[in-house]
Write a protein that holds these residues in place. Sequence first.
Motif, PDB file in Angstrom:
ATOM      1  N   MET A  65       3.608   4.576 -16.101  1.00 24.36           N
ATOM      2  CA  MET A  65       3.362   3.249 -15.560  1.00 24.36           C
ATOM      3  C   MET A  65       2.264   3.357 -14.503  1.00 24.36           C
ATOM      4  SD  MET A  65       5.844   0.522 -13.648  1.00 24.36           S
ATOM      5  CE  MET A  65       6.719   1.847 -12.936  1.00 24.36           C
ATOM      6  N   ARG A  66       1.299   2.448 -14.597  1.00 19.11           N
ATOM      7  CA  ARG A  66       0.234   2.373 -13.603  1.00 19.11           C
ATOM      8  C   ARG A  66       0.218   0.955 -13.051  1.00 19.11           C
ATOM      9  NH1 ARG A  66      -4.993   4.728 -15.491  1.00 19.11           N
ATOM     10  NH2 ARG A  66      -3.906   6.628 -14.951  1.00 19.11           N
ATOM     11  N   CYS A  67       0.279   0.859 -11.721  1.00 22.13           N
ATOM     12  CA  CYS A  67       0.294  -0.460 -11.083  1.00 22.13           C
ATOM     13  C   CYS A  67      -0.882  -0.591 -10.130  1.00 22.13           C
ATOM     14  CB  CYS A  67       1.595  -0.666 -10.303  1.00 22.13           C
ATOM     15  SG  CYS A  67       3.061  -0.697 -11.343  1.00 22.13           S
ATOM     16  N   GLY A  68      -1.506  -1.734 -10.219  1.00 20.41           N
ATOM     17  CA  GLY A  68      -2.547  -2.149  -9.276  1.00 20.41           C
ATOM     18  C   GLY A  68      -2.148  -3.554  -8.877  1.00 20.41           C
ATOM     19  N   GLY A  69      -2.905  -4.558  -9.311  1.00 24.01           N
ATOM     20  CA  GLY A  69      -2.490  -5.942  -9.143  1.00 24.01           C
ATOM     21  C   GLY A  69      -1.356  -6.275 -10.095  1.00 24.01           C
ATOM     22  N   THR A  70      -1.392  -5.665 -11.276  1.00 27.81           N
ATOM     23  CA  THR A  70      -0.314  -5.785 -12.260  1.00 27.81           C
ATOM     24  C   THR A  70       0.045  -4.384 -12.724  1.00 27.81           C
ATOM     25  OG1 THR A  70      -1.826  -5.965 -14.135  1.00 27.81           O
ATOM     26  CG2 THR A  70      -1.151  -8.033 -13.076  1.00 27.81           C
TER      27      THR A  70
END
Length: 175
Positions: free
Chosen positions: A145-150
């Motif tokens: 899982m990679r999160c930034g804004g979403t």
Amino acid sequence: MTHARITTLALSIALSMLVGCGGGGARAALQVQQYPGDYNASPRRLESLAREYENTFGCTEADSISIVGMGPGVYAVSGCNAMRDYMLGCRPGGYGQICDWTAMPDLAQQAAVDLNCGPQYIDVQLGVQGQRVAEGCGYRAVYMMRCGGTCSWVLSAPVMQATPTEQGGGGSYTY
């Protein structure tokens, strides 16, 4: 007792009180593991997530739903022969914050492209924290899982051929 255990205990008590209250109708049993320090995911918001999931997948009182925090505002929900990941998005509102749960894109759809396999033939399994393993048509892929804004699922290793005992199929989810 540590602060984390007290918080988990308080959350469990609050959720068990919420499960028995309100809108009527049969409800699935609920188990919650809140992500440490995630204050936006209050017991009421986690209860709301459980009911949204329950309605989406047609759960009954014989079913059990498990909600596990994977990161701040990111929760894996499983039960009722399904699994889905959700993000909590909050914005300023009239008297505080307005928060909504949004389902993350279906990993089986993404894995179908990476594995060159129909999504109905892909098994998605929980891996270690923030990880999923997708198997189908003789291949296996690991996603992080990679999160930034979403948040989204990103292929974290080369696609590999699955051994006969690892091969997925049938589109079911394993927990």
